[in-house]
Design a protein around this motif. Structure first.
Motif, mmCIF file in Angstrom:
data_model
loop_
_atom_site.group_PDB
_atom_site.id
_atom_site.type_symbol
_atom_site.label_atom_id
_atom_site.label_comp_id
_atom_site.label_asym_id
_atom_site.label_seq_id
_atom_site.Cartn_x
_atom_site.Cartn_y
_atom_site.Cartn_z
ATOM 1 N N SER A 13 0.813 -1.186 0.061
ATOM 2 C CA SER A 13 -0.242 -0.185 0.088
ATOM 3 C C SER A 13 0.931 1.080 -0.384
ATOM 4 C CB SER A 13 -0.969 0.345 0.945
ATOM 5 O OG SER A 13 -1.799 -1.275 1.327
ATOM 6 N N ALA A 14 0.774 1.905 -0.931
ATOM 7 C CA ALA A 14 1.477 3.198 -1.186
ATOM 8 C C ALA A 14 1.225 4.245 -1.992
ATOM 9 C CB ALA A 14 3.287 2.764 -1.124
ATOM 10 N N ASP A 15 1.498 5.975 -1.669
ATOM 11 C CA ASP A 15 1.287 6.503 -3.550
ATOM 12 C C ASP A 15 2.620 7.091 -3.615
ATOM 13 O OD1 ASP A 15 1.632 8.133 -1.178
ATOM 14 O OD2 ASP A 15 -0.698 8.696 -1.847
ATOM 15 N N LYS A 23 8.176 4.708 -14.561
ATOM 16 C CA LYS A 23 7.236 4.662 -15.794
ATOM 17 C C LYS A 23 6.495 3.411 -15.993
ATOM 18 C CE LYS A 23 9.636 9.260 -16.273
ATOM 19 N NZ LYS A 23 10.454 9.559 -17.564
ATOM 20 N N ARG A 24 6.723 2.155 -16.039
ATOM 21 C CA ARG A 24 7.083 1.432 -16.530
ATOM 22 C C ARG A 24 5.612 0.645 -15.737
ATOM 23 N NH1 ARG A 24 11.582 -2.251 -16.652
ATOM 24 N NH2 ARG A 24 12.234 -0.271 -14.882
ATOM 25 N N ILE A 25 5.178 1.449 -14.480
ATOM 26 C CA ILE A 25 3.973 0.701 -14.118
ATOM 27 C C ILE A 25 2.939 2.215 -13.738
ATOM 28 C CG2 ILE A 25 3.265 0.380 -11.461
ATOM 29 C CD1 ILE A 25 5.751 0.196 -10.705
ATOM 30 N N GLN A 26 1.940 1.484 -14.481
ATOM 31 C CA GLN A 26 0.529 1.293 -15.033
ATOM 32 C C GLN A 26 -0.027 1.012 -14.301
ATOM 33 O OE1 GLN A 26 0.797 5.229 -16.458
ATOM 34 N NE2 GLN A 26 3.055 4.865 -16.341
ATOM 35 N N PRO A 27 -1.218 1.963 -14.798
ATOM 36 C CA PRO A 27 -2.412 0.820 -14.581
ATOM 37 C C PRO A 27 -3.356 0.058 -15.372
ATOM 38 C CG PRO A 27 -3.013 3.018 -14.825
ATOM 39 C CD PRO A 27 -2.186 3.396 -15.916
ATOM 40 N N PRO A 28 -3.867 -0.702 -14.731
ATOM 41 C CA PRO A 28 -4.535 -1.531 -13.213
ATOM 42 C C PRO A 28 -3.359 -1.994 -12.009
ATOM 43 C CG PRO A 28 -4.406 -3.584 -15.111
ATOM 44 C CD PRO A 28 -3.713 -2.141 -15.582
ATOM 45 N N ARG A 29 -2.342 -1.823 -12.385
ATOM 46 C CA ARG A 29 -0.739 -2.133 -11.342
ATOM 47 C C ARG A 29 -1.298 -1.098 -10.496
ATOM 48 N NH1 ARG A 29 4.550 -3.433 -13.858
ATOM 49 N NH2 ARG A 29 4.977 -4.486 -11.326
ATOM 50 N N ILE A 30 -1.336 0.156 -11.184
ATOM 51 C CA ILE A 30 -1.747 1.124 -9.818
ATOM 52 C C ILE A 30 -2.411 1.667 -10.744
ATOM 53 C CG2 ILE A 30 0.564 1.318 -8.906
ATOM 54 C CD1 ILE A 30 0.897 3.483 -11.507
ATOM 55 N N TYR A 31 -3.615 2.802 -9.487
ATOM 56 C CA TYR A 31 -4.264 3.311 -10.667
ATOM 57 C C TYR A 31 -4.147 5.194 -9.595
ATOM 58 C CZ TYR A 31 -6.941 4.858 -5.531
ATOM 59 O OH TYR A 31 -6.916 4.619 -3.653
ATOM 60 N N ASN A 39 -2.833 14.245 -10.361
ATOM 61 C CA ASN A 39 -3.089 12.809 -10.470
ATOM 62 C C ASN A 39 -2.049 11.852 -9.954
ATOM 63 O OD1 ASN A 39 -4.809 13.712 -12.611
ATOM 64 N ND2 ASN A 39 -3.662 14.612 -13.523
ATOM 65 N N HIS A 40 -1.936 11.987 -8.057
ATOM 66 C CA HIS A 40 -1.123 11.223 -7.737
ATOM 67 C C HIS A 40 -1.587 9.411 -8.276
ATOM 68 C CE1 HIS A 40 0.964 13.771 -4.921
ATOM 69 N NE2 HIS A 40 -0.497 14.380 -4.668
ATOM 70 N N LYS A 41 -0.611 8.793 -7.768
ATOM 71 C CA LYS A 41 -0.437 7.533 -8.514
ATOM 72 C C LYS A 41 -0.726 7.081 -7.086
ATOM 73 C CE LYS A 41 1.768 7.434 -12.707
ATOM 74 N NZ LYS A 41 3.311 7.417 -13.848
ATOM 75 N N VAL A 42 -1.644 5.000 -7.435
ATOM 76 C CA VAL A 42 -1.659 4.826 -6.167
ATOM 77 C C VAL A 42 -1.226 3.005 -6.423
ATOM 78 C CG1 VAL A 42 -2.837 4.193 -3.645
ATOM 79 C CG2 VAL A 42 -3.541 6.476 -4.567
ATOM 80 N N ASP A 43 -0.536 2.319 -5.445
ATOM 81 C CA ASP A 43 -1.135 1.115 -5.483
ATOM 82 C C ASP A 43 -1.519 0.023 -4.371
ATOM 83 O OD1 ASP A 43 0.014 -1.638 -5.365
ATOM 84 O OD2 ASP A 43 1.819 -0.882 -5.851
ATOM 85 N N ASN A 44 -2.645 0.059 -4.407
ATOM 86 C CA ASN A 44 -3.426 -0.476 -3.536
ATOM 87 C C ASN A 44 -3.159 -2.213 -3.782
ATOM 88 O OD1 ASN A 44 -5.319 -1.011 -6.069
ATOM 89 N ND2 ASN A 44 -6.957 -0.358 -4.104
ATOM 90 N N SER A 45 -1.940 -2.538 -3.651
ATOM 91 C CA SER A 45 -2.361 -4.429 -4.123
ATOM 92 C C SER A 45 -2.186 -4.661 -3.232
ATOM 93 C CB SER A 45 -0.598 -4.272 -5.325
ATOM 94 O OG SER A 45 0.389 -4.097 -4.761
ATOM 95 N N MET A 46 -2.426 -4.278 -1.990
ATOM 96 C CA MET A 46 -2.086 -5.071 -0.260
ATOM 97 C C MET A 46 -3.620 -5.283 -0.910
ATOM 98 S SD MET A 46 -0.660 -6.099 2.517
ATOM 99 C CE MET A 46 0.702 -4.819 2.424
ATOM 100 N N ASP A 255 -6.057 1.445 2.449
ATOM 101 C CA ASP A 255 -6.282 2.243 1.386
ATOM 102 C C ASP A 255 -4.798 2.546 0.038
ATOM 103 O OD1 ASP A 255 -5.798 5.315 0.311
ATOM 104 O OD2 ASP A 255 -8.638 4.557 1.712
ATOM 105 N N GLY A 256 -4.057 2.652 0.812
ATOM 106 C CA GLY A 256 -3.104 2.962 -0.023
ATOM 107 C C GLY A 256 -2.198 4.284 -0.770
ATOM 108 N N ARG A 257 -3.839 5.135 -0.421
ATOM 109 C CA ARG A 257 -3.376 6.945 0.439
ATOM 110 C C ARG A 257 -2.619 6.886 1.813
ATOM 111 N NH1 ARG A 257 -8.735 8.000 -2.713
ATOM 112 N NH2 ARG A 257 -9.669 7.216 -0.974
ATOM 113 N N ARG A 258 -3.239 6.253 2.278
ATOM 114 C CA ARG A 258 -2.541 5.705 3.972
ATOM 115 C C ARG A 258 -1.499 5.832 3.835
ATOM 116 N NH1 ARG A 258 -8.281 5.735 6.788
ATOM 117 N NH2 ARG A 258 -7.440 6.175 8.399
ATOM 118 N N ASP A 259 -1.811 4.385 5.136
ATOM 119 C CA ASP A 259 -0.546 4.570 6.020
ATOM 120 C C ASP A 259 0.468 3.210 4.832
ATOM 121 O OD1 ASP A 259 -1.017 5.126 8.166
ATOM 122 O OD2 ASP A 259 -1.249 3.289 9.162
#
Length: 389
Positions: A13-15, A23-31, A39-46, A255-259
């Protein structure tokens, strides 16, 4: 990553406020955060990882987590709390899907009796309330599925979902480390002052109902009992998959945008779909070592039960055995009179689950043991939900 037979995937969980995304990490791996102006990128793969593994579970799920809060849109109240992660709802739906096809399944959840902090403080009260609402949501959905399948009277919600905590109690023949309250009581006075602060008093809290922690300290010494704090963050599915890392089951972690969180999701390729066949997996060995620790050496040395039951955690006999041991440990934990050593540390959580899935207090246990003013269910406070979910 593949290491011999072991497959490991890192989930997080990270933004982009806390991590630099390639740069190669694009949606749907992040949103892209729709609420962000930049346009903050968020990774909620957790969160995605937990949901994926729950949906693919076949027989059982075992969880240890410091918190268990989520799916607030399905709670009986406080639905706007913002705990929107789907993990508790997915657990409930997985169980309900098994009930509909009449297949055995069980979810074991271990959490702390109360989270870190003073049990009478406003943040802890609110966390306790949100956890109760989450657990009740799971049970009520299970109860509804049981009723819809015409199994009322044959099955109960606790046949499919169990909640435990870890505790210890010592016999009074062991030496006391402390026998009285330390001379400097400034800390206790500070706690009282903080709890009486207008900024921490909620709409259902009473300033005259503040816990006396000096008295609680003496209670703990006299009764020689305490919780073993669960700080682990662990998901095991069918003894085939293990997810271990830093994420709790709550909105802050998922969440991905918090902790910011990270976990390793692992399985052994040769063990997938091999439950009951061939050699046991390393994940099975890991779970069994945890159960040995939690249930106690004495149980494993007894000869009056079939040890192979623990190879089948979804088996009703296994479920009943674990629940029976946890109930006995709890009774030793809360017994009046001369303290006795507990045989194991796994204890039933002090919820009474009704047939309709609603939760009420166990008779005589409205408050946390040794904290006579700290409600097991917690209560409403004015602490912002963002902090405690």
């Amino acid at each position: 990553a593949n290491v011999n037979d072991n497959v490991i995937q890192i989930i997080r969980s990270a933004d982009d406020n806390s991590a630099i995304f390639d740069k190669r990490i694009q949606p749907p791996r992040i949103y892209i955060d729709p609420l962000s102006k930049h346009n903050h990128k968020v990774d909620n793969s957790m969160h995605k990882g937990y949901v994926h593994h729950i949906r693919h579970a076949k027989n059982f799920i075992y969880i240890e987590s410091q918190y268990f809060i989520g799916s607030s849109h399905l709670w009986a109240e406080a639905r706007n709390a913002g705990a929107t992660n789907l993990v508790p709802a997915e657990l409930a739906e997985k169980i309900c899907s098994k009930i509909r096809v009449n297949e055995p399944f069980h979810v074991y959840v271990i959490v702390p009796l109360y989270p870190e902090g003073f049990p009478g403080s406003s943040p802890v009260k609110q966390i306790l309330r949100f956890r109760m609402l989450t657990v009740q949501m799971v049970y009520t959905r299970i109860a509804k599925a049981i009723k819809e399948q015409g199994l009322t009277g044959q099955k109960t919600p606790t046949d499919y979902f169990s909640v435990f905590f870890l505790g210890n109690r010592e016999a009074d023949d062991s030496e006391l480390v402390h026998s009285e309250i330390p001379e400097n009581q400034d800390e206790n006075k500070l706690v009282k002052t903080l709890n009486r602060s207008p900024n921490t008093i909620g709409e259902e809290e009473d300033v005259e109902d503040v816990e006396d922690y000096g008295n609680a300290y003496q209670n703990v010494l006299r009764n020689r009992r305490f919780q073993i704090y669960v700080h682990s963050k662990l998901l095991i599915v069918d003894d085939q998959v293990a997810v271990i890392g830093s994420a709790n089951i709550n909105q802050r972690s998922f969440d991905g945008r918090r902790d910011t969180e990270i976990s390793a999701s692992m399985f052994e390729g040769s063990q997938v779909s091999s439950v009951g066949h061939g050699p046991k997996s390393k994940i099975y060995g890991f779970r069994m070592s945890l159960w040995w620790e939690h249930l106690g050496k004495a149980l494993f040395e007894r000869q009056d039960w079939d040890r192979s039951l623990f190879d089948r955690p979804w088996d009703p006999e296994c479920i009943r055995l674990v629940q029976k041991e946890a109930k006995q440990n709890w009774e030793t934990f809360i017994a009046e009179g001369k303290p006795q050593h507990v045989k194991g540390h796994l204890m039933r959580f002090p919820y009474h689950v009704n047939d309709d899935g609603t939760i009420t207090h166990l008779e005589g246990h409205t408050y946390i043991p040794d904290f006579p003013k700290s409600l097991i269910f917690g209560c409403k406070t004015m602490i912002p939900n963002f902090i405690t979910t």
